[in-house]
Motif scaffolding. Sequence first.
Motif: not given
Lengths: 140, 547
Positions: A102, A117, A119-120, A123-124, A126-128
């Motif tokens: 991470v 991939r 696009q994902l 936005i990834s 924003r997982n933090y």
Amino acid sequence: MIELVVDDLCIACDICVRVCPTDVFDAVPGGAPVIARKDDCHTCMACELHCPADALYVSPRSAADPTATLEAVRASGVLGSYQRSLGWKRGAPAGTADDPGVLLAFNRAPNPNDKVRMQLYNISQRNYIDVDVAGGSDGS
Amino acid sequence: MTAILDPAARLAQRAYDIRLSADVLVIGGGPAGQWAALTAARAGASVVVAEKGYTGTAGPLSSAVSGIYYIKPDDPIHRTGMVTARMPLAFGLADEAWLERTLDQSYANLDAMARWGYQWPVNELGQQYRARLRGPDVLMFLRKQLVKSRVRLLDHSPALELLVSDGVAAGATGVNRQTGETWSVRAGAVVLATGGTAFLSGVAGTRGNTGDGYLFAAEAGAEFSGMEFSSQYAPAPHGGVLSRGAHLEYATLFDNDGNEITRGRKTVEAIEKTGAAWAILDKAKDEATRAMLRKTHAHIFLHLDRLGIDPFTERYRIDFRLEGTIRAVGGLAIDDELSTTVPGLFAAGDIATKEKVVGAGPPGGGPATAWAFASGSWSGEAAARFAKRLGPLANDRPVRQTGATGLHAASARKSDVTIADVTASVQAEMIPFERNYWRDGSQLSDSLVRFGAEWAAIGAGTLTGETATARDAARDLMRSREAAAMLATARWINASALERTETRGLHRRSDFPDLDPAQEHHLISGGLDKVWVQRRAATNGARALAS
């Protein structure tokens, strides 16, 4: 598949008999469990992970592994390596806080032509999340 | 073997060594079953979990690290981005509202884990990352929560059939395979969370996944949807059993002639055309990145290390191994409350169809884990509500045992067919990459004729021989039901696959290699002695495509 129970390391706690999800072991009163149904082993390695004595060895091979002799396995230092790699201690988990996957330093953008991939990935971030009290528990 | 030792006879006589009564019975203790049980218990229901293996190590997640949806409800950019990225992958069969519902419930469950003290990964800025789960840690953490919530856990206790009262699910019976005891659990509602099946392909963590719940549900009258979306294969090192693809983000891939190829369909084509595919993790150039990968994907490297492969410096061969309906799509047809077509019988996780969330697939590990968490909670909540409506006399209802094929005394056998015969026949059809990745109409037809004859040959009798102890007899009875379940599942899959004359998502036909826009519908299937398939309109597909 499960290959070895190292008898002189085994403390006969029978945890492997209990946690093996495919019921591979049979308990032996006063002694180390025996591998009774090897063909049922599905190589999840849960027995190794839960063993407090690092007394078990599971081969990653889909067929029986003739190279996994007691001497070779003991000499290789592989016993307990699964627990060490996950940071488990004596068969118990110790949290995943130190998962380096991470860390932002290792974020890599995928192939820009792979639109899904990309696009994902975009936005990834924003997982933090920021948390006020790390590791807090209200016990609810 | 005496009648006293024979668990089949003891079950038939309702001679249960263990008799339990609960509001909710959950069958299967993987992540979906764990969330079903936790949610039902926190809603005030008394809950029993019956797991074939051990709740906390059972199921494919126990040897996996999986992504999962963690999207804050107040972050529209994240949510909209995820929805618009995923919907085109669903081939018109998903429902945006169900995807959003899954995002919300997955978030809520991960937040609950945080409140209960789960230790999440943290980055160099001190921020938490809750969008990835390390399987063995999470499953044992959830087991502890179950114990705290006073859920009764029956380990090593495979269910063998459902109990039904006037068409309504009312419990289950089974055995303890370590003691040979028989058990029954009467319940106001039942949640099936027994997972998908890989037909014992040998993939790590899937020995328990023999489709038992599909068989139980069908015997009670339940229907399936999307069983053709089940040809899920994943890359594993040659000679090994761990099918994972995450680390291949760092790989260069080659065909058997040494030409560079890309991930996904090109890798499949390389195996078909040149005989093999190879990988080397050469995009992880520096020691820090390699150390990060080793720790982050500990299971993958554990297997590679022990196979004697140094993936950073040498090309190693990869095979595609069958995961079947595990983290795939097809499963029990469900309504908004995760109820099957049998009242009181709910479904969670891989056993329930994921079409509303991932369409024709492939969903991958992340969406499948989010689905396990979310559908687990919904089914547990709905089951608790169903049981409460029935009231305190629910478990006084008269019940009927519904198990048939492969469950009863050996005297009910119609032929000498064995567990090994049935398993080998099913595996020969369902496992080979070269046969099942691309399916062929005439092969599917042939297989259905053969499977139908085998089903008729089994009859109601157990497929087992004589055994010395009650424990061994209990294990054999479990295996007999597993073989029957795999055969039944193969029939629903292949009947559905024959009906869908096109290629869409996780269903591929070599004789119909293109997507047919006219087949944007669901295929409902069911039946035991006579298998049937029907079309059903995809009411939300058009809206999903237009968005």
